[in-house]
Motif scaffolding. Structure first.
Motif, PDB file in Angstrom:
ATOM      1  N   ILE A 192       0.901  -1.112  -0.108  1.00 27.07           N
ATOM      2  CA  ILE A 192      -0.027   0.048   0.040  1.00 27.07           C
ATOM      3  C   ILE A 192       0.867   1.245   0.026  1.00 27.07           C
ATOM      4  CG2 ILE A 192      -1.582   1.350   1.256  1.00 27.07           C
ATOM      5  CD1 ILE A 192      -2.998  -1.393   2.257  1.00 27.07           C
ATOM      6  N   ALA A 193       2.004   1.163   1.018  1.00 33.55           N
ATOM      7  CA  ALA A 193       2.823   2.320   0.845  1.00 33.55           C
ATOM      8  C   ALA A 193       3.575   2.481  -0.579  1.00 33.55           C
ATOM      9  CB  ALA A 193       3.689   2.476   1.839  1.00 33.55           C
ATOM     10  N   GLN A 194       3.870   1.549  -1.255  1.00 32.66           N
ATOM     11  CA  GLN A 194       4.566   1.731  -2.566  1.00 32.66           C
ATOM     12  C   GLN A 194       3.572   2.260  -3.484  1.00 32.66           C
ATOM     13  OE1 GLN A 194       7.477   1.383  -3.353  1.00 32.66           O
ATOM     14  NE2 GLN A 194       8.633   0.195  -2.062  1.00 32.66           N
ATOM     15  N   SER A 195       2.393   1.865  -3.242  1.00 36.52           N
ATOM     16  CA  SER A 195       1.336   2.454  -4.307  1.00 36.52           C
ATOM     17  C   SER A 195       1.152   4.025  -4.177  1.00 36.52           C
ATOM     18  CB  SER A 195      -0.052   1.926  -4.270  1.00 36.52           C
ATOM     19  OG  SER A 195      -0.784   2.278  -2.977  1.00 36.52           O
ATOM     20  N   PHE A 196       1.183   4.439  -2.906  1.00 43.61           N
ATOM     21  CA  PHE A 196       1.086   6.020  -2.633  1.00 43.61           C
ATOM     22  C   PHE A 196       2.440   6.557  -2.980  1.00 43.61           C
ATOM     23  CE2 PHE A 196      -1.393   4.698   1.568  1.00 43.61           C
ATOM     24  CZ  PHE A 196      -2.567   5.193   0.905  1.00 43.61           C
ATOM     25  N   ALA A 197       3.454   5.837  -3.037  1.00 38.06           N
ATOM     26  CA  ALA A 197       4.858   6.552  -3.619  1.00 38.06           C
ATOM     27  C   ALA A 197       4.783   6.680  -5.210  1.00 38.06           C
ATOM     28  CB  ALA A 197       5.922   5.354  -3.363  1.00 38.06           C
ATOM     29  N   GLY A 198       3.588   5.887  -5.857  1.00 33.22           N
ATOM     30  CA  GLY A 198       3.187   6.083  -7.289  1.00 33.22           C
ATOM     31  C   GLY A 198       2.208   7.580  -7.408  1.00 33.22           C
ATOM     32  N   ALA A 199       1.618   7.902  -6.368  1.00 32.15           N
ATOM     33  CA  ALA A 199       0.833   8.887  -6.499  1.00 32.15           C
ATOM     34  C   ALA A 199       1.202  10.536  -6.510  1.00 32.15           C
ATOM     35  CB  ALA A 199      -0.133   8.802  -5.216  1.00 32.15           C
ATOM     36  N   SER A 200       0.545  11.447  -6.797  1.00 35.78           N
ATOM     37  CA  SER A 200       1.078  12.768  -6.783  1.00 35.78           C
ATOM     38  C   SER A 200       1.442  13.198  -5.049  1.00 35.78           C
ATOM     39  CB  SER A 200       0.003  13.520  -7.342  1.00 35.78           C
ATOM     40  OG  SER A 200       0.162  14.946  -6.909  1.00 35.78           O
ATOM     41  N   ALA A 201       2.542  13.554  -4.864  1.00 35.19           N
ATOM     42  CA  ALA A 201       2.850  13.963  -3.469  1.00 35.19           C
ATOM     43  C   ALA A 201       2.110  15.221  -3.126  1.00 35.19           C
ATOM     44  CB  ALA A 201       4.365  14.071  -3.442  1.00 35.19           C
ATOM     45  N   THR A 202       1.862  16.004  -4.105  1.00 36.20           N
ATOM     46  CA  THR A 202       1.145  17.314  -4.055  1.00 36.20           C
ATOM     47  C   THR A 202      -0.281  17.174  -3.542  1.00 36.20           C
ATOM     48  OG1 THR A 202       2.543  18.556  -5.641  1.00 36.20           O
ATOM     49  CG2 THR A 202       0.418  19.398  -5.027  1.00 36.20           C
ATOM     50  N   ALA A 203      -0.785  16.215  -4.385  1.00 34.63           N
ATOM     51  CA  ALA A 203      -2.484  15.877  -4.203  1.00 34.63           C
ATOM     52  C   ALA A 203      -2.381  15.195  -2.776  1.00 34.63           C
ATOM     53  CB  ALA A 203      -2.960  15.151  -5.419  1.00 34.63           C
ATOM     54  N   MET A 204      -1.590  14.187  -2.706  1.00 36.84           N
ATOM     55  CA  MET A 204      -1.736  13.506  -1.338  1.00 36.84           C
ATOM     56  C   MET A 204      -1.621  14.453   0.051  1.00 36.84           C
ATOM     57  SD  MET A 204      -2.372  10.354  -0.403  1.00 36.84           S
ATOM     58  CE  MET A 204      -1.812   9.405  -1.861  1.00 36.84           C
ATOM     59  N   SER A 236       0.248  20.782 -11.123  1.00 34.57           N
ATOM     60  CA  SER A 236       1.721  19.793 -10.938  1.00 34.57           C
ATOM     61  C   SER A 236       2.093  19.214 -12.201  1.00 34.57           C
ATOM     62  CB  SER A 236       1.493  18.772  -9.691  1.00 34.57           C
ATOM     63  OG  SER A 236       0.478  17.951 -10.091  1.00 34.57           O
ATOM     64  N   GLU A 237       3.539  18.787 -12.303  1.00 33.52           N
ATOM     65  CA  GLU A 237       3.745  18.111 -13.268  1.00 33.52           C
ATOM     66  C   GLU A 237       3.332  16.730 -13.196  1.00 33.52           C
ATOM     67  OE1 GLU A 237       8.117  17.919 -13.117  1.00 33.52           O
ATOM     68  OE2 GLU A 237       8.359  19.883 -13.396  1.00 33.52           O
ATOM     69  N   TYR A 238       2.944  16.125 -11.759  1.00 28.86           N
ATOM     70  CA  TYR A 238       2.338  14.872 -12.005  1.00 28.86           C
ATOM     71  C   TYR A 238       0.885  14.921 -12.588  1.00 28.86           C
ATOM     72  CZ  TYR A 238       0.752  10.455  -9.780  1.00 28.86           C
ATOM     73  OH  TYR A 238       0.126   9.302  -9.705  1.00 28.86           O
ATOM     74  N   ALA A 240       0.086  16.782 -15.024  1.00 24.37           N
ATOM     75  CA  ALA A 240       0.057  16.758 -16.379  1.00 24.37           C
ATOM     76  C   ALA A 240       0.509  15.383 -17.146  1.00 24.37           C
ATOM     77  CB  ALA A 240       1.207  17.864 -17.095  1.00 24.37           C
ATOM     78  N   GLU A 241       1.461  14.780 -16.543  1.00 29.35           N
ATOM     79  CA  GLU A 241       1.871  13.404 -17.055  1.00 29.35           C
ATOM     80  C   GLU A 241       0.597  12.469 -17.045  1.00 29.35           C
ATOM     81  OE1 GLU A 241       3.986   9.956 -17.980  1.00 29.35           O
ATOM     82  OE2 GLU A 241       3.968  12.231 -18.561  1.00 29.35           O
ATOM     83  N   ALA A 242      -0.260  12.523 -15.872  1.00 24.72           N
ATOM     84  CA  ALA A 242      -1.283  11.620 -15.687  1.00 24.72           C
ATOM     85  C   ALA A 242      -2.436  11.739 -16.716  1.00 24.72           C
ATOM     86  CB  ALA A 242      -2.081  11.950 -14.209  1.00 24.72           C
ATOM     87  N   VAL A 243      -2.382  13.024 -17.224  1.00 22.72           N
ATOM     88  CA  VAL A 243      -3.532  13.445 -18.408  1.00 22.72           C
ATOM     89  C   VAL A 243      -3.001  12.824 -19.566  1.00 22.72           C
ATOM     90  CG1 VAL A 243      -4.542  15.615 -19.797  1.00 22.72           C
ATOM     91  CG2 VAL A 243      -4.558  15.394 -17.127  1.00 22.72           C
ATOM     92  N   ARG A 244      -1.486  12.934 -19.697  1.00 23.31           N
ATOM     93  CA  ARG A 244      -0.979  12.566 -20.822  1.00 23.31           C
ATOM     94  C   ARG A 244      -1.209  11.200 -20.967  1.00 23.31           C
ATOM     95  NH1 ARG A 244       2.664   9.686 -22.988  1.00 23.31           N
ATOM     96  NH2 ARG A 244       3.493   9.252 -20.922  1.00 23.31           N
ATOM     97  N   ARG A 245      -0.997  10.181 -19.977  1.00 24.75           N
ATOM     98  CA  ARG A 245      -0.997   9.020 -19.802  1.00 24.75           C
ATOM     99  C   ARG A 245      -2.406   8.476 -20.159  1.00 24.75           C
ATOM    100  NH1 ARG A 245       2.796   5.669 -16.464  1.00 24.75           N
ATOM    101  NH2 ARG A 245       4.719   6.549 -16.159  1.00 24.75           N
ATOM    102  N   PHE A 246      -3.559   9.338 -19.575  1.00 20.41           N
ATOM    103  CA  PHE A 246      -4.816   9.043 -19.794  1.00 20.41           C
ATOM    104  C   PHE A 246      -5.350   9.044 -21.085  1.00 20.41           C
ATOM    105  CE2 PHE A 246      -9.254   9.939 -20.026  1.00 20.41           C
ATOM    106  CZ  PHE A 246     -10.030   8.981 -19.379  1.00 20.41           C
ATOM    107  N   ALA A 247      -4.781  10.130 -21.804  1.00 25.50           N
ATOM    108  CA  ALA A 247      -5.033  10.167 -23.412  1.00 25.50           C
ATOM    109  C   ALA A 247      -4.591   9.208 -24.163  1.00 25.50           C
ATOM    110  CB  ALA A 247      -4.610  11.682 -23.936  1.00 25.50           C
ATOM    111  N   ALA A 248      -3.171   8.725 -23.815  1.00 27.07           N
ATOM    112  CA  ALA A 248      -2.554   7.762 -24.667  1.00 27.07           C
ATOM    113  C   ALA A 248      -2.973   6.461 -24.279  1.00 27.07           C
ATOM    114  CB  ALA A 248      -1.056   7.964 -24.324  1.00 27.07           C
ATOM    115  N   LYS A 249      -3.897   6.221 -23.274  1.00 28.29           N
ATOM    116  CA  LYS A 249      -4.259   4.990 -22.879  1.00 28.29           C
ATOM    117  C   LYS A 249      -3.082   4.122 -22.116  1.00 28.29           C
ATOM    118  CE  LYS A 249      -8.185   4.716 -25.878  1.00 28.29           C
ATOM    119  NZ  LYS A 249      -8.993   3.863 -26.857  1.00 28.29           N
TER     120      LYS A 249
END
Length: 259
Positions: A192-204, A236-238, A240-249
């Motif tokens: 669970i902690a590792q999954s949090f490490a992959g989340a946006s630190a800003t949003a978290m 945040s950069e996170y 922006a990257e999340a939106v790019r990944r979503f659009a690119a599937k």
């Protein structure tokens, strides 16, 4: 106390053999300093707090207190100042804290668990606000945290009775999120902690602070906070990257691990 690192996750292991990891002066100070260091460390994205030897923490070192003889009011006040600093270090984390509880989590040990964002317990865990058994009152912030976790009436019952709570009852009360076999406890907490490490630190960080403030805030205040926080998270950069990944599937950076 042990500190282990794996990627963006820091695992703190309470380790005082022969005492069920009871808190003495040295471990209290060491844990407080460690938490403050990890809070400042930008490479650490999430924390796990657990205990060694099949127990989480038996609370304050009552036997050690007895061996040291009577303490005057100044010495008792100094001890409580240490607990105050530890409580503030725990609740002041803006990174997710996952507590993995095995064996006993008594007194200050249970109080520490109440400061975590996610609490996982083993099937053999035993929790208790034992303070009234020895004529003391809850410390390490439990008067503040316990009613927020279980509600006021249940908090009074747990404090007044000083009774023990097992794993399944802890789950029903909301003291624990999941009950696991002892051997699965720490791996699940770290996953669970590792999954949090992959989340946006800003949003978290923003969400954690807002949720902590929510129980003493009114709706308009929380909506104002939401309006201030969302532009920060979205910029945040996170994000922006999340939106790019979503659009690119492409796979998302953050995904809660299945049980």
């Amino acid at each position: 106390m042990q500190l282990q690192r794996d990627g963006g996750v820091a695992t703190i292991v309470l380790d005082r053999p022969g005492t069920k990891n009871a808190l003495d002066v040295e471990m209290t100070d060491e844990l407080t300093a460690c938490l403050r260091d990890l809070q400042r460390d930008e490479d650490v994205k999430a924390l796990v707090l657990t205990g060694a030897g099949g127990d989480f923490c038996a609370g304050g070192d009552v036997k050690g207190m007895g061996r040291s003889g009577p303490r005057n009011p100044e010495q008792r006040r100094a001890a409580m100042t240490r607990y105050r600093e530890l409580t503030l270090a725990l609740l002041g984390l803006d990174k997710p804290l996952v507590a993995a509880l095995d064996g006993v989590a008594y007194g200050a040990g249970m109080s520490m668990a109440l400061t975590a964002d996610i609490v996982l317990v083993s099937s053999r865990v035993r929790l208790a606000m034992v303070f009234h058994r020895i004529g003391l009152v809850p410390d390490l912030g439990a008067w503040y945290t316990l009613p927020r976790v279980v509600g006021l009436q249940r908090a009074k019952e747990l404090v007044f009775s000083a009774r023990e709570v097992g794993a399944e009852e802890a789950l029903r009360m909301g003291l624990a999120l999941e009950v696991l076999a002892p051997e699965a406890l720490l791996p699940r907490a770290q996953a669970i902690a590792q999954s949090f490490a992959g989340a946006s630190a800003t949003a978290m960080s923003l969400s954690k602070k807002a949720l902590q403030a929510s129980l003493q805030s009114e709706l308009p205040t929380m909506l104002d906070l939401e309006a201030l926080a969302q532009p920060i998270a979205a910029g945040s950069e996170y994000a922006a990257e999340a939106v790019r990944r979503f659009a690119a599937k492409e796979p998302a950076q953050f995904r809660w691990p299945s049980a």
